[in-house]
Write a protein that holds these residues in place. Sequence first.
Motif, PDB file in Angstrom:
ATOM      1  N   ARG A   1       0.864  -1.191   0.000  1.00 38.18           N
ATOM      2  CA  ARG A   1       0.000   0.000   0.000  1.00 38.18           C
ATOM      3  C   ARG A   1       0.892   1.230   0.000  1.00 38.18           C
ATOM      4  O   ARG A   1       1.858   1.309   0.760  1.00 38.18           O
ATOM      5  CB  ARG A   1      -0.888   0.023   1.231  1.00 38.18           C
ATOM      6  CG  ARG A   1      -1.695   1.329   1.340  1.00 38.18           C
ATOM      7  CD  ARG A   1      -2.740   1.254   2.374  1.00 38.18           C
ATOM      8  NE  ARG A   1      -3.819   0.445   1.792  1.00 38.18           N
ATOM      9  CZ  ARG A   1      -5.037   0.397   2.242  1.00 38.18           C
ATOM     10  NH1 ARG A   1      -5.384   1.075   3.303  1.00 38.18           N
ATOM     11  NH2 ARG A   1      -5.947  -0.347   1.659  1.00 38.18           N
TER      12      ARG A   1
ATOM     13  N   SER B   1      -2.620   3.751  -3.839  1.00 31.95           N
ATOM     14  CA  SER B   1      -3.260   2.488  -4.198  1.00 31.95           C
ATOM     15  C   SER B   1      -2.720   1.306  -3.398  1.00 31.95           C
ATOM     16  O   SER B   1      -1.793   1.440  -2.611  1.00 31.95           O
ATOM     17  CB  SER B   1      -3.077   2.220  -5.695  1.00 31.95           C
ATOM     18  OG  SER B   1      -1.704   2.135  -5.993  1.00 31.95           O
TER      19      SER B   1
ATOM     20  N   TYR C   1      -1.484  -2.687  -4.262  1.00 33.13           N
ATOM     21  CA  TYR C   1      -1.129  -3.547  -5.378  1.00 33.13           C
ATOM     22  C   TYR C   1      -0.399  -4.791  -4.913  1.00 33.13           C
ATOM     23  O   TYR C   1       0.072  -4.860  -3.777  1.00 33.13           O
ATOM     24  CB  TYR C   1      -0.308  -2.777  -6.428  1.00 33.13           C
ATOM     25  CG  TYR C   1       0.841  -1.978  -5.868  1.00 33.13           C
ATOM     26  CD1 TYR C   1       2.112  -2.530  -5.790  1.00 33.13           C
ATOM     27  CD2 TYR C   1       0.662  -0.682  -5.418  1.00 33.13           C
ATOM     28  CE1 TYR C   1       3.174  -1.805  -5.275  1.00 33.13           C
ATOM     29  CE2 TYR C   1       1.717   0.049  -4.900  1.00 33.13           C
ATOM     30  CZ  TYR C   1       2.974  -0.517  -4.838  1.00 33.13           C
ATOM     31  OH  TYR C   1       4.015   0.194  -4.328  1.00 33.13           O
TER      32      TYR C   1
ATOM     33  N   ASP D   1      -2.450  -3.606  -9.855  1.00 29.56           N
ATOM     34  CA  ASP D   1      -3.235  -2.704  -9.022  1.00 29.56           C
ATOM     35  C   ASP D   1      -4.497  -3.441  -8.596  1.00 29.56           C
ATOM     36  O   ASP D   1      -5.272  -3.891  -9.438  1.00 29.56           O
ATOM     37  CB  ASP D   1      -3.588  -1.449  -9.813  1.00 29.56           C
ATOM     38  CG  ASP D   1      -4.271  -0.398  -8.974  1.00 29.56           C
ATOM     39  OD1 ASP D   1      -5.277  -0.734  -8.293  1.00 29.56           O
ATOM     40  OD2 ASP D   1      -3.824   0.754  -8.992  1.00 29.56           O
TER      41      ASP D   1
ATOM     42  N   GLY E   1       0.962  -3.068 -14.083  1.00 31.89           N
ATOM     43  CA  GLY E   1       1.905  -1.968 -14.262  1.00 31.89           C
ATOM     44  C   GLY E   1       3.211  -2.464 -14.838  1.00 31.89           C
ATOM     45  O   GLY E   1       3.232  -3.323 -15.718  1.00 31.89           O
TER      46      GLY E   1
END
Length: 82
Positions: free
Chosen positions: A23, A27, A29, A43, A50
């Motif tokens: 975190r 966001s 992920y 994500d 990503g």
Amino acid sequence: MMEIIDKSSHALVTEYSVGDVIRDDVSVYMIVQITIDNYAVVDLGDGSVGAVCGSLEELYHEIHVSGERKVKAAVVIEGEAK
């Protein structure tokens, strides 16, 4: 569905491992292995993938931001009772 347990007391991130849930200020992920020699970040808010890199170390150096924290996450499987 994934349940994120965040008590904001988790250790700062110094390296990535497959399965880590991270975190940051924006966001949440997950670090994943997408092929035998490629790693990526997914994500968990929108499911987008990503950066893709050839090693966990390279991925860390590409996307790590100050203040990231590892958080505990649990996968919750929901279904109809039979």
